[in-house]
Design a protein around this motif. Structure first.
Motif, PDB file in Angstrom:
ATOM      1  N   PHE A 251      16.656  36.141  -8.611  1.00 45.18           N
ATOM      2  CA  PHE A 251      17.199  36.252  -9.962  1.00 45.18           C
ATOM      3  C   PHE A 251      16.939  35.011 -10.808  1.00 45.18           C
ATOM      4  O   PHE A 251      16.329  35.096 -11.873  1.00 45.18           O
ATOM      5  CB  PHE A 251      18.708  36.554  -9.907  1.00 45.18           C
ATOM      6  N   TRP A 252      17.411  33.835 -10.351  1.00 37.99           N
ATOM      7  CA  TRP A 252      17.339  32.660 -11.232  1.00 37.99           C
ATOM      8  C   TRP A 252      15.930  32.084 -11.313  1.00 37.99           C
ATOM      9  O   TRP A 252      15.465  31.708 -12.394  1.00 37.99           O
ATOM     10  CB  TRP A 252      18.311  31.578 -10.759  1.00 37.99           C
ATOM     11  N   ASN A 253      15.255  32.016 -10.202  1.00 39.50           N
ATOM     12  CA  ASN A 253      13.969  31.317 -10.187  1.00 39.50           C
ATOM     13  C   ASN A 253      12.821  32.154 -10.729  1.00 39.50           C
ATOM     14  O   ASN A 253      11.699  31.663 -10.825  1.00 39.50           O
ATOM     15  CB  ASN A 253      13.637  30.846  -8.768  1.00 39.50           C
ATOM     16  N   ASP A 254      13.073  33.406 -11.057  1.00 40.49           N
ATOM     17  CA  ASP A 254      12.056  34.253 -11.661  1.00 40.49           C
ATOM     18  C   ASP A 254      12.145  34.109 -13.173  1.00 40.49           C
ATOM     19  O   ASP A 254      13.152  34.480 -13.778  1.00 40.49           O
ATOM     20  CB  ASP A 254      12.279  35.707 -11.256  1.00 40.49           C
ATOM     21  N   PRO A 255      11.113  33.581 -13.826  1.00 41.00           N
ATOM     22  CA  PRO A 255      11.170  33.381 -15.279  1.00 41.00           C
ATOM     23  C   PRO A 255      11.311  34.689 -16.057  1.00 41.00           C
ATOM     24  O   PRO A 255      11.683  34.678 -17.231  1.00 41.00           O
ATOM     25  CB  PRO A 255       9.840  32.690 -15.600  1.00 41.00           C
ATOM     26  N   GLU A 256      11.039  35.830 -15.399  1.00 39.56           N
ATOM     27  CA  GLU A 256      11.149  37.120 -16.077  1.00 39.56           C
ATOM     28  C   GLU A 256      12.577  37.655 -16.089  1.00 39.56           C
ATOM     29  O   GLU A 256      12.882  38.589 -16.831  1.00 39.56           O
ATOM     30  CB  GLU A 256      10.229  38.144 -15.402  1.00 39.56           C
ATOM     31  N   THR A 257      13.459  37.083 -15.258  1.00 35.42           N
ATOM     32  CA  THR A 257      14.856  37.527 -15.254  1.00 35.42           C
ATOM     33  C   THR A 257      15.538  37.117 -16.554  1.00 35.42           C
ATOM     34  O   THR A 257      15.445  35.965 -16.976  1.00 35.42           O
ATOM     35  CB  THR A 257      15.625  36.915 -14.072  1.00 35.42           C
ATOM     36  N   GLU A 258      16.226  38.051 -17.171  1.00 29.90           N
ATOM     37  CA  GLU A 258      17.036  37.706 -18.344  1.00 29.90           C
ATOM     38  C   GLU A 258      18.392  37.225 -17.855  1.00 29.90           C
ATOM     39  O   GLU A 258      19.103  37.953 -17.166  1.00 29.90           O
ATOM     40  CB  GLU A 258      17.201  38.907 -19.261  1.00 29.90           C
ATOM     41  N   ILE A 259      18.735  35.983 -18.194  1.00 31.56           N
ATOM     42  CA  ILE A 259      19.992  35.377 -17.753  1.00 31.56           C
ATOM     43  C   ILE A 259      20.889  35.170 -18.967  1.00 31.56           C
ATOM     44  O   ILE A 259      20.502  34.516 -19.941  1.00 31.56           O
ATOM     45  CB  ILE A 259      19.754  34.028 -17.046  1.00 31.56           C
ATOM     46  N   VAL A 260      22.101  35.723 -18.885  1.00 34.13           N
ATOM     47  CA  VAL A 260      23.046  35.655 -19.999  1.00 34.13           C
ATOM     48  C   VAL A 260      24.393  35.154 -19.497  1.00 34.13           C
ATOM     49  O   VAL A 260      24.958  35.716 -18.561  1.00 34.13           O
ATOM     50  CB  VAL A 260      23.230  37.038 -20.659  1.00 34.13           C
ATOM     51  N   HIS A 261      24.889  34.079 -20.116  1.00 41.06           N
ATOM     52  CA  HIS A 261      26.263  33.614 -19.879  1.00 41.06           C
ATOM     53  C   HIS A 261      27.110  34.051 -21.071  1.00 41.06           C
ATOM     54  O   HIS A 261      26.732  33.820 -22.221  1.00 41.06           O
ATOM     55  CB  HIS A 261      26.339  32.087 -19.787  1.00 41.06           C
ATOM     56  N   VAL A 262      28.255  34.662 -20.800  1.00 31.78           N
ATOM     57  CA  VAL A 262      29.197  35.015 -21.858  1.00 31.78           C
ATOM     58  C   VAL A 262      30.417  34.110 -21.711  1.00 31.78           C
ATOM     59  O   VAL A 262      31.022  34.039 -20.636  1.00 31.78           O
ATOM     60  CB  VAL A 262      29.606  36.495 -21.771  1.00 31.78           C
ATOM     61  N   VAL A 263      30.748  33.388 -22.778  1.00 26.20           N
ATOM     62  CA  VAL A 263      31.826  32.398 -22.716  1.00 26.20           C
ATOM     63  C   VAL A 263      32.681  32.473 -23.974  1.00 26.20           C
ATOM     64  O   VAL A 263      32.277  33.031 -24.988  1.00 26.20           O
ATOM     65  CB  VAL A 263      31.264  30.958 -22.568  1.00 26.20           C
ATOM     66  N   GLY A 264      33.864  31.870 -23.896  1.00 28.32           N
ATOM     67  CA  GLY A 264      34.736  31.758 -25.063  1.00 28.32           C
ATOM     68  C   GLY A 264      34.376  30.530 -25.878  1.00 28.32           C
ATOM     69  O   GLY A 264      33.716  29.602 -25.393  1.00 28.32           O
ATOM     70  N   PRO A 265      34.803  30.475 -27.138  1.00 31.47           N
ATOM     71  CA  PRO A 265      34.458  29.346 -28.001  1.00 31.47           C
ATOM     72  C   PRO A 265      35.018  28.017 -27.527  1.00 31.47           C
ATOM     73  O   PRO A 265      34.473  26.962 -27.842  1.00 31.47           O
ATOM     74  CB  PRO A 265      35.049  29.747 -29.361  1.00 31.47           C
ATOM     75  N   ASP A 266      36.107  28.050 -26.743  1.00 35.08           N
ATOM     76  CA  ASP A 266      36.713  26.810 -26.281  1.00 35.08           C
ATOM     77  C   ASP A 266      35.887  26.112 -25.211  1.00 35.08           C
ATOM     78  O   ASP A 266      36.100  24.919 -24.950  1.00 35.08           O
ATOM     79  CB  ASP A 266      38.131  27.083 -25.760  1.00 35.08           C
ATOM     80  N   ILE A 267      34.931  26.810 -24.598  1.00 29.87           N
ATOM     81  CA  ILE A 267      34.077  26.164 -23.587  1.00 29.87           C
ATOM     82  C   ILE A 267      32.600  26.241 -23.962  1.00 29.87           C
ATOM     83  O   ILE A 267      31.719  26.033 -23.131  1.00 29.87           O
ATOM     84  CB  ILE A 267      34.307  26.757 -22.183  1.00 29.87           C
ATOM     85  N   ASN A 268      32.344  26.517 -25.222  1.00 27.42           N
ATOM     86  CA  ASN A 268      30.970  26.561 -25.724  1.00 27.42           C
ATOM     87  C   ASN A 268      30.236  25.242 -25.480  1.00 27.42           C
ATOM     88  O   ASN A 268      29.099  25.217 -25.017  1.00 27.42           O
ATOM     89  CB  ASN A 268      31.005  26.897 -27.216  1.00 27.42           C
ATOM     90  N   ARG A 269      30.909  24.129 -25.794  1.00 28.17           N
ATOM     91  CA  ARG A 269      30.278  22.805 -25.689  1.00 28.17           C
ATOM     92  C   ARG A 269      29.744  22.539 -24.285  1.00 28.17           C
ATOM     93  O   ARG A 269      28.629  22.026 -24.110  1.00 28.17           O
ATOM     94  CB  ARG A 269      31.309  21.735 -26.074  1.00 28.17           C
ATOM     95  N   PHE A 270      30.520  22.899 -23.280  1.00 23.09           N
ATOM     96  CA  PHE A 270      30.124  22.596 -21.906  1.00 23.09           C
ATOM     97  C   PHE A 270      28.925  23.440 -21.473  1.00 23.09           C
ATOM     98  O   PHE A 270      28.051  22.980 -20.739  1.00 23.09           O
ATOM     99  CB  PHE A 270      31.312  22.813 -20.975  1.00 23.09           C
ATOM    100  N   HIS A 271      28.878  24.687 -21.958  1.00 21.56           N
ATOM    101  CA  HIS A 271      27.805  25.589 -21.551  1.00 21.56           C
ATOM    102  C   HIS A 271      26.513  25.394 -22.340  1.00 21.56           C
ATOM    103  O   HIS A 271      25.434  25.722 -21.822  1.00 21.56           O
ATOM    104  CB  HIS A 271      28.261  27.046 -21.702  1.00 21.56           C
ATOM    105  N   THR A 272      26.616  24.909 -23.556  1.00 20.73           N
ATOM    106  CA  THR A 272      25.417  24.815 -24.387  1.00 20.73           C
ATOM    107  C   THR A 272      24.901  23.389 -24.561  1.00 20.73           C
ATOM    108  O   THR A 272      23.798  23.196 -25.054  1.00 20.73           O
ATOM    109  CB  THR A 272      25.679  25.431 -25.772  1.00 20.73           C
ATOM    110  N   ILE A 273      25.681  22.407 -24.148  1.00 24.46           N
ATOM    111  CA  ILE A 273      25.217  21.010 -24.183  1.00 24.46           C
ATOM    112  C   ILE A 273      25.000  20.489 -22.766  1.00 24.46           C
ATOM    113  O   ILE A 273      23.884  20.101 -22.399  1.00 24.46           O
ATOM    114  CB  ILE A 273      26.206  20.111 -24.951  1.00 24.46           C
ATOM    115  N   TYR A 274      26.043  20.509 -21.948  1.00 20.91           N
ATOM    116  CA  TYR A 274      25.938  19.886 -20.622  1.00 20.91           C
ATOM    117  C   TYR A 274      25.188  20.751 -19.616  1.00 20.91           C
ATOM    118  O   TYR A 274      24.393  20.243 -18.819  1.00 20.91           O
ATOM    119  CB  TYR A 274      27.338  19.550 -20.094  1.00 20.91           C
ATOM    120  N   TRP A 275      25.415  22.058 -19.630  1.00 19.81           N
ATOM    121  CA  TRP A 275      24.788  22.929 -18.637  1.00 19.81           C
ATOM    122  C   TRP A 275      23.255  22.913 -18.733  1.00 19.81           C
ATOM    123  O   TRP A 275      22.570  22.760 -17.709  1.00 19.81           O
ATOM    124  CB  TRP A 275      25.363  24.328 -18.756  1.00 19.81           C
ATOM    125  N   PRO A 276      22.651  23.030 -19.924  1.00 23.57           N
ATOM    126  CA  PRO A 276      21.187  22.931 -19.989  1.00 23.57           C
ATOM    127  C   PRO A 276      20.678  21.582 -19.486  1.00 23.57           C
ATOM    128  O   PRO A 276      19.618  21.513 -18.844  1.00 23.57           O
ATOM    129  CB  PRO A 276      20.877  23.116 -21.483  1.00 23.57           C
TER     130      PRO A 276
END
Length: 535
Positions: A251-276
């Motif tokens: 799943f993760w290591n295949d570049p063709e897999t579509e990966i989607v995280h669904v999160v609330g606005p209160d944890i947006n910063r952690f998922h879109t700044i630190y996680w990448p």
């Protein structure tokens, strides 16, 4: 080869039992996952719990139990609710599981060895509730957390830090190259203008002031700070750095897999700044999308355990059925906005959409086929009557729009298209007046065509709504005499598939509710939520 799709909810913080707000996010993800599976995707759907941190430790102390005993008990309430809500997750990750703990330690060591993590001293304002450090400017002269507005405390301790500053330029470039990485668009602008452009500080990733966490192998006095621990669940659950990493590779290591995280606005910063940044440091690919959903609101603000303005899903499921609750959560507000839960709107959705529109269409259609054609669906012969072609074309365009909207995670809008088709079919009945056609033998071909078109629309609506209506969609197929082997997405839009099927009159799909009585009942739950212990 099957297309692959990996979707995750945030892993919830088990400081108390879950409520309808948690069910909102998880149900939306479930609908997306079920829809993809229905269309032939190979899907992995993950949810779980983030079980470490100082707040858990303090809550356990207050109850006189160990932190592990505390989270074990709360975990049962989450898995029970997911079962009651018919959530189809493929895994349930807990950050206290051995598979997660060992992998987090390996990840920390890799980053430390690379130099992306370093040891220093931290002085700052800490909010226990949000598990977050803030600067002097952010807490202001009153020293209140900018997120939850609770008092913060000043802490001074040795800690490990992640070099966010080294990746700030890369992150902005990544955003530019992947414009749909953060959606809705306004959430991306918020991250850039509020956190990145003013100067991204290095992130504290360990603590020494409490013990309830994953020990750093190189320095066991430190436990891994909650966000480096929590965010990595998305890859530890797949087996990253474990003996069996086949799911991770698939799943993760295949570049063709579509990966989607669904999160609330209160944890947006952690998922879109630190996680990448964490993933980039590990040499791993980033998700395709982080979708920031809205928060389920009450009239007095955000539904929150700490505010005590929550409502449990259990009594709603018991009284109205799981499909009614799931449908309300999907239909009420476009995914990404902040829906406001009110008893009146809940009852209105059930009555207007499910009883009057969908249920009425099924009841009228089956009753007329039973009356006029001895229960046998007439053969589909194309457009015979003057209104047939328009309904046929709308059915096909609805399927196309439904797929495009769902692929863009516009779940509520996709549902809206299906209900527009159902409304059009009800109008089609009025336009054709089959009761009048039945009185004129020369109009028999037109009457047959009307019944055939209505049956086809019902099959299409049932299939498109199946990810939401996990019980009642099959009731639609039962009523149309559809065999189990025929209940597949490939049959959507294949007019004529229902030729000569025998219909079955059954109970009303969704009985109409007494609006005033049911709104009063739901209001009583909001005044004092009655959470039913899982059986």
């Amino acid at each position: 080869m099957k297309k692959k799709f990996y979707i995750t909810t945030p892993i919830y913080y088990p400081s108390a039992s879950p409520h309808l707000g948690h069910a909102y996010c998880t149900t939306m993800c479930d609908v997306i996952a079920r829809g993809k599976r229905l269309r032939g995707y190979d899907v992995f759907f993950l949810t779980g719990l983030d079980e470490h941190g100082e707040k858990i430790e303090k809550n356990a102390q207050a109850k006189g139990v160990t932190p592990q005993q505390f989270v074990d008990e709360v975990a049962k309430s989450y898995t029970s609710l997911w079962s009651a809500m018919a959530i189809s997750n493929d895994d349930f990750i807990r950050t206290t599981q051995e598979r997660h703990i060992k992998t987090v330690q390996k990840i920390f060591s890799k980053m430390l060895e690379k130099g992306d993590i370093y040891l220093s001293t931290y002085t700052g304002w800490y909010c226990v509730h949000e598990e977050t450090y803030w600067t002097e400017i952010q807490v202001g002269p009153e020293h209140l957390c900018p997120e939850c507005h609770r008092p913060v405390e000043k802490k001074d301790e040795q800690a490990y830090f992640y070099r966010c500053s080294a990746y700030a330029d890369w992150l902005l470039s990544f955003y530019d190259s992947n414009p749909k990485f953060i959606t809705p668009e306004g959430r991306k602008n918020e991250m850039i203008n509020t956190f990145i452009k003013p100067g991204l500080l290095d992130l504290c990733v360990s603590r020494t002031s409490f013990d309830w966490g994953i020990p750093v192998l190189e320095n066991p006095e430190h436990v891994v700070y909650v966000w480096l621990d929590a965010l990595t669940n998305y890859i530890t659950a797949l087996g990253y750095l474990q003996d069996d990493d086949s799911k991770f590779q698939y799943f993760w290591n295949d570049p063709e897999t579509e990966i989607v995280h669904v999160v609330g606005p209160d944890i947006n910063r952690f998922h879109t700044i630190y996680w990448p940044m964490f993933l980039h440091s590990l040499g791993l690919r980033e998700p395709n999308r982080v979708f920031v959903h809205g928060l389920l609101m009450m009239k007095d603000g955000k539904m929150s355990k700490s505010k005590g303005n929550v409502i449990s899903a259990y009594p709603l499921i018991e009284r109205y059925g799981v499909d009614a609750v799931r449908y309300y959560l999907v239909a009420e507000v476009p995914f990404g906005s902040d829906p406001v839960f009110t008893p009146e709107q809940f009852v209105m959705r059930v009555n207007q959409d499910l009883a009057n529109n969908l249920g009425n269409l099924l009841n009228r259609t089956v009753s007329m086929i039973d009356k006029y054609f001895e229960g046998k669906i007439p053969e589909y012969k194309g457009a015979v009557g003057s209104f047939d072609a328009a309904l046929h074309d709308l059915c096909l365009s609805t399927i196309k729009d439904y797929e495009a909207l769902n692929d863009d995670l516009k779940v509520s809008e996709a549902n809206g298209k299906v209900m527009e088709l159902v409304s059009a079919a009800n109008k089609y009945i009025e336009d054709n007046a089959p009761w009048a056609l039945a009185k004129d033998e020369s109009k028999n071909a037109e009457l047959e065509s009307v019944m055939a078109h209505l049956a086809e629309v019902l099959f299409t609506a049932g299939m498109l709504l199946k990810p939401i209506l996990v019980v009642k969609a099959d009731k639609i197929f039962d009523a149309l005499g559809v065999e189990e082997s025929e209940r597949v997405y490939d049959n959507v839009g294949k007019f004529g598939m229902l030729n000569n099927h025998l219909v079955n009159k059954g109970e009303p799909l969704f009985p109409r509710l007494d609006a005033a009585k049911e709104a009063e009942y739901i209001a009583s739950l909001m005044a004092g939520p009655k959470e039913k212990a899982a059986a």
